[in-house]
Enzyme design. Structure first.
Site, PDB file in Angstrom:
ATOM      1  CG  ASP A   1      -1.889   1.127   1.240  1.00  0.00           C
ATOM      2  OD1 ASP A   1      -1.517   2.259   1.641  1.00  0.00           O
ATOM      3  OD2 ASP A   1      -3.040   0.888   0.820  1.00  0.00           O
TER       4      ASP A   1
ATOM      5  CB  CYS B   1      -4.909   6.735 -19.329  1.00  0.00           C
ATOM      6  SG  CYS B   1      -5.694   5.620 -18.151  1.00  0.00           S
TER       7      CYS B   1
END
Length: 446
Positions: free
Chosen positions: A158, A228
């Site tokens: 994480d 993106c």
């Protein structure tokens, strides 16, 4: 293809946005095909008409999409199938971080940017490829093994866990999870999942990831941030937040006007599919203006030990320049790490869940080494290991894990190659040949 009206409305007024051309290019729905060549496995060019990707030295556009899964060169790691816009990471790295020694790809699966970074930093640098989603770690490791480098580490941590590595990295790349609007041409089904609420959730998550990772970047280190997505909330707004709240300095990149890349905001760079051959991308480079330098103890976690002298003598003949590496036993697997990176990797393993490191050589069974598939694809394999060259039909049979008939093959372990580069291992016995290609990698397509 019908794009969300809320997305179009959010882009009006954003630098470079041409609504009519943007809608038209999505209506055509013809994304280009592109690959990136592996400079460590030089000499390969696909048998398809091609043109260079202008912002990446090893990038190539292909005139058509061949069957990559039935191409032994792809399985040998001689190229990576990658969307062209994402190769712009090369410009960020070359212009702002030449000579970087410790690099983190924080959201790395499936491995396109990690394999690219590994080529850019060279064998003397350390690449850490992290993927928090454990089900995606396998494909990340596989792609890095195919690429063949020895200076990589794969972790599944994480972002908060990187607080245990203050000031450790010279470069951190965060190709952040996003709403995906830049890939609608390639993944039209994602349009149904897009919403303004999702964009807001993604923007908040991106800021949380960046905040968690910022402490692991050394003072003066480089942050490369990309998505993106077209939405300003996930792009320019996040860059402004990094500058205003975390004290980063946005950095310019030199652009060739013919590329069609649009500068936006505080040195953010937008890729529109109607302006260039590529999908939607946003990228920014930022310098950390405060922080600490790293200090560490360089101790491996329990369960990892140095290989004994006798076992090392068994393994060393498999490795080119064997004195340049540290030999470790992790469980039953022997691994080698570049000696100059051993202390760094030891420290990483004491802080993060490390899934792969260096190159897996194999397992020692009595007085025999059972070689690992990763070694067959690696750049460190000794040239003294027996090799058997396969033609295309034989190579595809091997990749399907079928039985092979090889005339005059030497008895014992042999590396099978195609085009001069390794695919995997066979063991030649009296009357039969055992195919050791991994079951999980085998090609099912005929």
């Amino acid at each position: 293809m019908t794009l969300p009206p809320e997305l179009i409305a959010s882009l009006r007024g954003v630098p470079g946005f041409d609504e009519e051309a943007f809608l038209a290019v999505h209506e055509r729905g013809e994304p280009p095909v592109s690959i990136r060549l592996n400079p460590a496995k030089a000499g390969f060019l696909p048998d398809v008409p091609q043109r260079p990707v202008p912002w990446c030295d090893t990038g190539r556009y292909l005139s058509s999409r061949p069957s990559f899964i039935t191409d032994p060169a792809w399985h040998a790691g001689r190229y990576y199938v990658q969307e062209a816009s994402s190769m712009f990471v090369e410009q960020a790295f070359r212009q702002q971080a030449p000579g970087a020694l410790r690099v983190l790809d924080a959201c790395a699966a499936p491995g396109g940017k990690s394999t690219h970074l590994q080529s850019l930093i060279g064998p003397g640098g350390l690449l850490v490829s992290n993927e928090v989603i454990r089900t995606r770690v396998g494909i990340l490791s596989e792609n890095l093994q195919r690429w063949g480098g020895s200076n990589g580490v794969v972790t599944s941590a994480d972002p908060r866990e990187f607080a245990g590595l203050p000031g450790f990295f010279d470069v951190v790349l965060v190709d952040a999870p996003c709403s995906g609007s830049g890939l609608f041409r390639r993944e039209p089904e994602a349009i149904r999942e897009w919403s303004p609420e999702q964009v807001e959730l993604c923007g908040a998550r991106q800021q949380r990831i960046l905040s968690d990772l910022s402490g692991a970047l050394t003072e003066g280190g480089l942050l490369i941030y990309s998505t993106c997505a077209f939405s300003p909330r996930e792009d320019e707004v996040v860059v402004d937040w990094l500058v205003e709240q975390l004290g980063f300095e946005a950095l310019p990149l030199a652009l060739d006007p013919v590329w069609g890349v649009v500068e936006s905001g505080k040195y953010g760079y937008r890729f529109y599919p109607n302006r260039l051959e590529g999908e939607g991308l946003f990228l920014a480079c930022l310098r950390k203006r405060n922080g600490v330098s790293s200090s560490y103890r360089g101790t491996f976690r329990p369960g990892v030990s140095l290989l004994g002298k006798r076992e090392k003598e068994l393994v060393a003949p498999w490795v080119a320049s064997p004195d340049d590496y540290t030999y470790l036993l992790t469980g039953e697997t022997v691994r080698v790490l570049p000696s100059g990176l051993t202390a760094d990797i030891a420290h990483l393993s004491s802080v993060l869940p490390v899934r792969e490191a260096g190159v897996a050589i194999g397992q020692i069974m009595r007085k025999d080494v059972v070689p690992d598939p990763a070694l067959a694809l690696s750049s460190i394999l000794s040239t003294g290991i027996p090799r058997v060259a396969l033609d295309l039909e034989q190579a595809l049979a091997f990749l399907r894990k079928e039985e092979l008939s090889l005339d005059d093959a030497p008895k014992g372990w042999a590396l099978v190659t195609h085009g001069g580069y390794g695919l995997g291992w066979v063991k030649v016995l009296e009357g039969r040949i055992n195919n050791y290609y991994p079951k999980q990698w085998r090609v099912l397509k005929k």
